[in-house]
Scaffold this motif. Structure first.
Motif, mmCIF file in Angstrom:
data_model
loop_
_atom_site.group_PDB
_atom_site.id
_atom_site.type_symbol
_atom_site.label_atom_id
_atom_site.label_comp_id
_atom_site.label_asym_id
_atom_site.label_seq_id
_atom_site.Cartn_x
_atom_site.Cartn_y
_atom_site.Cartn_z
ATOM 1 N N ILE A 80 0.845 -1.194 0.000
ATOM 2 C CA ILE A 80 0.000 0.000 0.000
ATOM 3 C C ILE A 80 0.883 1.248 0.000
ATOM 4 O O ILE A 80 1.665 1.456 0.940
ATOM 5 N N PRO A 81 0.769 2.108 -1.013
ATOM 6 C CA PRO A 81 1.496 3.379 -0.983
ATOM 7 C C PRO A 81 0.948 4.288 0.123
ATOM 8 O O PRO A 81 -0.187 4.105 0.588
ATOM 9 N N PRO A 82 1.715 5.281 0.539
ATOM 10 C CA PRO A 82 1.208 6.229 1.536
ATOM 11 C C PRO A 82 0.009 7.011 0.997
ATOM 12 O O PRO A 82 -0.125 7.224 -0.214
ATOM 13 N N GLY A 83 -0.851 7.430 1.900
ATOM 14 C CA GLY A 83 -1.942 8.327 1.543
ATOM 15 C C GLY A 83 -3.062 7.667 0.768
ATOM 16 O O GLY A 83 -3.610 8.269 -0.153
ATOM 17 N N GLN A 84 -3.411 6.422 1.143
ATOM 18 C CA GLN A 84 -4.530 5.741 0.513
ATOM 19 C C GLN A 84 -5.465 5.165 1.567
ATOM 20 O O GLN A 84 -5.053 4.870 2.692
ATOM 21 N N ILE A 85 -6.742 5.010 1.185
ATOM 22 C CA ILE A 85 -7.696 4.271 1.988
ATOM 23 C C ILE A 85 -7.937 2.941 1.284
ATOM 24 O O ILE A 85 -8.318 2.909 0.116
ATOM 25 N N VAL A 86 -7.704 1.868 2.013
ATOM 26 C CA VAL A 86 -7.820 0.528 1.446
ATOM 27 C C VAL A 86 -8.875 -0.246 2.233
ATOM 28 O O VAL A 86 -8.822 -0.312 3.469
ATOM 29 N N GLY A 87 -9.825 -0.828 1.527
ATOM 30 C CA GLY A 87 -10.826 -1.669 2.156
ATOM 31 C C GLY A 87 -10.394 -3.119 2.130
ATOM 32 O O GLY A 87 -9.828 -3.593 1.142
ATOM 33 N N VAL A 88 -10.635 -3.832 3.226
ATOM 34 C CA VAL A 88 -10.411 -5.275 3.283
ATOM 35 C C VAL A 88 -11.777 -5.924 3.435
ATOM 36 O O VAL A 88 -12.486 -5.684 4.430
ATOM 37 N N ILE A 89 -12.173 -6.710 2.445
ATOM 38 C CA ILE A 89 -13.504 -7.299 2.447
ATOM 39 C C ILE A 89 -13.413 -8.820 2.368
ATOM 40 O O ILE A 89 -12.417 -9.378 1.926
ATOM 41 N N GLY A 90 -14.482 -9.467 2.801
ATOM 42 C CA GLY A 90 -14.573 -10.913 2.757
ATOM 43 C C GLY A 90 -15.611 -11.376 3.754
ATOM 44 O O GLY A 90 -16.027 -10.620 4.635
ATOM 45 N N PRO A 91 -16.053 -12.608 3.658
ATOM 46 C CA PRO A 91 -17.078 -13.110 4.584
ATOM 47 C C PRO A 91 -16.524 -13.266 5.990
ATOM 48 O O PRO A 91 -15.304 -13.211 6.202
ATOM 49 N N ASN A 92 -17.397 -13.474 6.967
ATOM 50 C CA ASN A 92 -16.943 -13.785 8.318
ATOM 51 C C ASN A 92 -16.067 -15.035 8.276
ATOM 52 O O ASN A 92 -16.382 -16.012 7.593
ATOM 53 N N GLY A 93 -14.951 -14.981 9.008
ATOM 54 C CA GLY A 93 -14.026 -16.097 9.005
ATOM 55 C C GLY A 93 -13.006 -16.052 7.894
ATOM 56 O O GLY A 93 -12.189 -16.981 7.755
ATOM 57 N N ALA A 94 -13.008 -14.980 7.104
ATOM 58 C CA ALA A 94 -12.077 -14.877 5.982
ATOM 59 C C ALA A 94 -10.662 -14.526 6.424
ATOM 60 O O ALA A 94 -9.713 -14.692 5.655
ATOM 61 N N GLY A 95 -10.516 -14.004 7.655
ATOM 62 C CA GLY A 95 -9.181 -13.670 8.156
ATOM 63 C C GLY A 95 -8.892 -12.187 8.228
ATOM 64 O O GLY A 95 -7.733 -11.792 8.408
ATOM 65 N N LYS A 96 -9.923 -11.341 8.127
ATOM 66 C CA LYS A 96 -9.688 -9.885 8.134
ATOM 67 C C LYS A 96 -9.098 -9.431 9.470
ATOM 68 O O LYS A 96 -8.079 -8.729 9.508
ATOM 69 N N SER A 97 -9.745 -9.818 10.575
ATOM 70 C CA SER A 97 -9.237 -9.416 11.893
ATOM 71 C C SER A 97 -7.888 -10.063 12.176
ATOM 72 O O SER A 97 -7.000 -9.440 12.775
ATOM 73 N N THR A 98 -7.724 -11.310 11.755
ATOM 74 C CA THR A 98 -6.436 -11.986 11.938
ATOM 75 C C THR A 98 -5.325 -11.231 11.229
ATOM 76 O O THR A 98 -4.236 -11.031 11.789
ATOM 77 N N LEU A 99 -5.583 -10.790 10.015
ATOM 78 C CA LEU A 99 -4.579 -10.029 9.267
ATOM 79 C C LEU A 99 -4.149 -8.796 10.041
ATOM 80 O O LEU A 99 -2.941 -8.516 10.169
ATOM 81 N N PHE A 100 -5.101 -8.044 10.557
ATOM 82 C CA PHE A 100 -4.768 -6.837 11.320
ATOM 83 C C PHE A 100 -3.915 -7.177 12.541
ATOM 84 O O PHE A 100 -2.918 -6.517 12.833
ATOM 85 N N LYS A 101 -4.308 -8.219 13.263
ATOM 86 C CA LYS A 101 -3.615 -8.555 14.502
ATOM 87 C C LYS A 101 -2.195 -9.057 14.240
ATOM 88 O O LYS A 101 -1.285 -8.817 15.040
#
Length: 260
Positions: free
Chosen positions: A32-53
């Motif tokens: 991700i370059p600086p100065g962007q808003i990036v959405g992370v999407i996917g169903p529950n259990g896809a790993g979104k929160s895991t990725l952040f942690k």
């Protein structure tokens, strides 16, 4: 450090992680370059929160590399701000709104150092940005759900991070709060901040975000929303957990987490 001086704010390379020996995300790579808003999407259990942690070092990685400004991310933890999902936060804790926001300063100054005038000014500015300055001394549990979410966002702002990781920041809040939060995120982007948002609101991603990461344990696609949001890509991301609803002359995409 000038955030805009770097080619990428965040780089994730071949990242695999999980819990109790099980893999929740596998071979994740994106930059991700600086100065962007990036959405992370996917169903529950896809790993979104895991990725952040994992990016934050709250969960150990099994393989791969995470870089912030071309250096190991964990060595620059103070430059990352995190807003967890609302249900993970203890809203009954007997502290004031100002106390909650002040917690955002400790990654910058250290837990053993006394906070000074600059820290209190940073807290005041953060509260003003989310329109909560009049509630600074109010106990956090006395605020409405939308106000609480803005208070926790102010805690992130008080840290003055280069990278913001926001996990479902508008889930369960009213439309006015949603609009205020996304307007604030756009202001932060204009200041050169990098914002990564896990969300189920696909239409908002199309209208407001620069990039979208489609995730279902692995990266399904990554790029500008209007290029990525193709029927085959969404189908591989969500399977049967996606509905496309016709509202007048507009098609609205709904992530159906209950499989209805």
């Amino acid at each position: 450090m000038d955030n805009k001086a770097w080619r990428y704010c965040l780089e994730v390379r071949d990242l695999t992680a999980g819990y109790d020996g099980q893999r929740a995300i596998e071979a994740i790579s994106f930059a991700i370059p600086p100065g962007q808003i990036v959405g992370v999407i996917g169903p529950n259990g896809a790993g979104k929160s895991t990725l952040f942690k994992v990016i934050l070092g709250l969960i150990p990685r099994q393989q791969g590399e995470i870089l912030l400004h071309e250096a190991p991310a964990l060595s620059q933890r103070a430059m990352m701000g995190y807003l967890p999902q609302l249900e993970e936060i203890n809203r009954a804790f007997p502290v004031s709104v100002q106390d909650v926001v002040m917690m955002g300063r400790y990654p910058r100054v250290g837990w053993c150092r006394r906070l000074g005038p600059k820290d209190y000014e940073a807290v005041r500015r953060a509260l003003a940005r989310v329109d909560l300055l009049p509630h600074a001394l109010t106990q956090i549990g006395r605020l409405s759900g939308g106000q609480q979410q803005r208070a926790f966002l102010a805690r992130v702002l008080a840290q003055d991070p280069h990278l913001l990781l926001l996990d479902e920041p508008v889930s369960g809040v009213d439309a006015t709060t949603q609009h205020a939060i996304f307007a604030l995120l756009e202001d932060l982007r204009n200041l050169g901040k990098t914002v990564v948002v896990a969300t189920h609101d696909l239409n908002c991603v199309v209208e407001r975000f620069d990039q979208v990461l489609c995730l279902n344990r692995r990266v399904i696609a990554y790029g500008p929303p209007r290029e990525v949001f193709r029927e085959d890509t969404l189908d591989r991301t969500y399977g049967n957990h996606l509905m496309i609803v016709q509202v007048g002359d507009r098609r609205v995409v709904v992530a159906d987490e209950h499989g209805h």
